[in-house]
Scaffold this active site. Structure first.
Site, mmCIF file in Angstrom:
data_model
loop_
_atom_site.group_PDB
_atom_site.id
_atom_site.type_symbol
_atom_site.label_atom_id
_atom_site.label_comp_id
_atom_site.label_asym_id
_atom_site.label_seq_id
_atom_site.Cartn_x
_atom_site.Cartn_y
_atom_site.Cartn_z
ATOM 1 N N GLY A 62 26.845 -32.469 104.122
ATOM 2 C CA GLY A 62 27.076 -32.989 102.782
ATOM 3 C C GLY A 62 26.235 -32.233 101.772
ATOM 4 O O GLY A 62 25.169 -31.714 102.107
ATOM 5 N N GLN A 67 22.028 -30.706 93.961
ATOM 6 C CA GLN A 67 21.228 -29.893 94.869
ATOM 7 C C GLN A 67 21.366 -28.397 94.601
ATOM 8 O O GLN A 67 20.525 -27.615 95.045
ATOM 9 C CB GLN A 67 21.605 -30.183 96.321
ATOM 10 C CG GLN A 67 21.226 -31.573 96.781
ATOM 11 C CD GLN A 67 21.709 -31.820 98.182
ATOM 12 O OE1 GLN A 67 22.824 -32.291 98.374
ATOM 13 N NE2 GLN A 67 20.881 -31.477 99.158
ATOM 14 N N CYS A 108 18.042 -33.644 105.132
ATOM 15 C CA CYS A 108 18.573 -33.236 103.838
ATOM 16 C C CYS A 108 18.366 -31.733 103.655
ATOM 17 O O CYS A 108 17.295 -31.212 103.970
ATOM 18 C CB CYS A 108 17.856 -34.008 102.739
ATOM 19 S SG CYS A 108 18.443 -33.627 101.080
ATOM 20 N N LEU A 109 19.382 -31.067 103.129
ATOM 21 C CA LEU A 109 19.253 -29.637 102.863
ATOM 22 C C LEU A 109 18.174 -29.355 101.814
ATOM 23 O O LEU A 109 17.626 -28.259 101.785
ATOM 24 C CB LEU A 109 20.601 -29.060 102.411
ATOM 25 C CG LEU A 109 21.717 -29.116 103.452
ATOM 26 C CD1 LEU A 109 23.037 -28.623 102.845
ATOM 27 C CD2 LEU A 109 21.347 -28.320 104.688
ATOM 28 N N HIS A 150 23.859 -41.231 100.617
ATOM 29 C CA HIS A 150 22.805 -40.219 100.531
ATOM 30 C C HIS A 150 23.127 -39.223 99.414
ATOM 31 O O HIS A 150 22.267 -38.897 98.593
ATOM 32 C CB HIS A 150 22.695 -39.497 101.886
ATOM 33 C CG HIS A 150 21.735 -38.366 101.916
ATOM 34 N ND1 HIS A 150 20.509 -38.449 102.539
ATOM 35 C CD2 HIS A 150 21.805 -37.100 101.418
ATOM 36 C CE1 HIS A 150 19.881 -37.301 102.416
ATOM 37 N NE2 HIS A 150 20.649 -36.461 101.739
ATOM 38 N N GLU A 151 24.373 -38.756 99.372
ATOM 39 C CA GLU A 151 24.763 -37.768 98.361
ATOM 40 C C GLU A 151 24.830 -38.379 96.963
ATOM 41 O O GLU A 151 24.457 -37.745 95.981
ATOM 42 C CB GLU A 151 26.091 -37.106 98.735
ATOM 43 C CG GLU A 151 26.085 -36.364 100.061
ATOM 44 C CD GLU A 151 24.987 -35.319 100.207
ATOM 45 O OE1 GLU A 151 24.506 -34.767 99.204
ATOM 46 O OE2 GLU A 151 24.600 -35.045 101.368
ATOM 47 N N HIS A 154 21.537 -38.352 95.388
ATOM 48 C CA HIS A 154 21.232 -37.068 94.741
ATOM 49 C C HIS A 154 21.773 -37.040 93.312
ATOM 50 O O HIS A 154 21.086 -36.577 92.395
ATOM 51 C CB HIS A 154 21.827 -35.898 95.520
ATOM 52 C CG HIS A 154 21.021 -35.474 96.701
ATOM 53 N ND1 HIS A 154 19.747 -34.982 96.597
ATOM 54 C CD2 HIS A 154 21.330 -35.454 98.021
ATOM 55 C CE1 HIS A 154 19.291 -34.684 97.796
ATOM 56 N NE2 HIS A 154 20.230 -34.976 98.678
#
Length: 184
Positions: A62, A67, A108-109, A150-151, A154
């Protein structure tokens, strides 16, 4: 002849797509609240393609536009084993459908190398637009519901580390800052 035409098509496609830089915690730009997309046009579709390529390359499941330092309400995801089912959520809105939560190990990225357990609602209702601007609704549960939340965090300037104790969050921050200094 067909091979040459196919090669040119691939080359053109690759030129239109590019990897984007993923911001890493504690970069303050990750705290920017994304604005709604007002027009789903070719510019948005190119961003989506670039986000998907970036997510697959990272690799991740994701990615939110925040991000990659684009502060619009766009999320891409692919939970398939073989990266064959990309999903796009523009201007996503969610509501919890029950009180059950799902403790899930999240990574997480933007917080590379760290995984912690976060409790989130297990079943949600999602309303969003697809990559053509068409509205849709779904009621995901389990991993998909967790990933969407989660996204969306962000897009709201929030990271999964915000669910952790201040001690754990500071420890992760210091380790990532140290790694960043070593890269520079």
């Amino acid at each position: 002849m067909l091979t040459v035409v196919y090669a040119r098509l691939l080359e053109t496609r690759h030129k239109q797509m590019s990897l984007l830089n993923i911001l890493e915690f504690p970069d303050p730009r990750l705290r920017t609240v994304a604005k709604p997309v007002t027009d789903v046009d070719d510019r948005v579709r190119i961003l989506i393609k670039n986000m998907l390529e970036t997510m697959y390359n990272a690799p991740g499941i994701g990615l939110a536009a925040t991000q990659v330092n684009v502060h619009q309400r766009i999320i891409v995801m692919d939970l398939s084993e073989d990266a064959s089912k990309p999903q796009v959520f523009i201007n996503p809105e969610i509501e919890s459908l029950d009180d059950a939560t799902c403790p899930t190990q999240e990574g997480c990225l933007s917080v590379p190398g760290f995984y912690e357990t976060v409790d989130r609602p297990e079943h949600i209702r999602l309303k969003a637009l697809d990559e053509d601007g068409n509205p849709f609704e779904m009621e995901p549960n389990g991993l998909m519901a967790v990933c969407i939340q989660h996204e969306i965090d962000h897009l709201n300037g929030k990271l999964f580390v915000d669910y952790l104790s201040a001690f754990k969050r500071d420890r992760i921050k210091k380790k990532l800052e140290k790694l960043q200094r070593q890269k520079d």
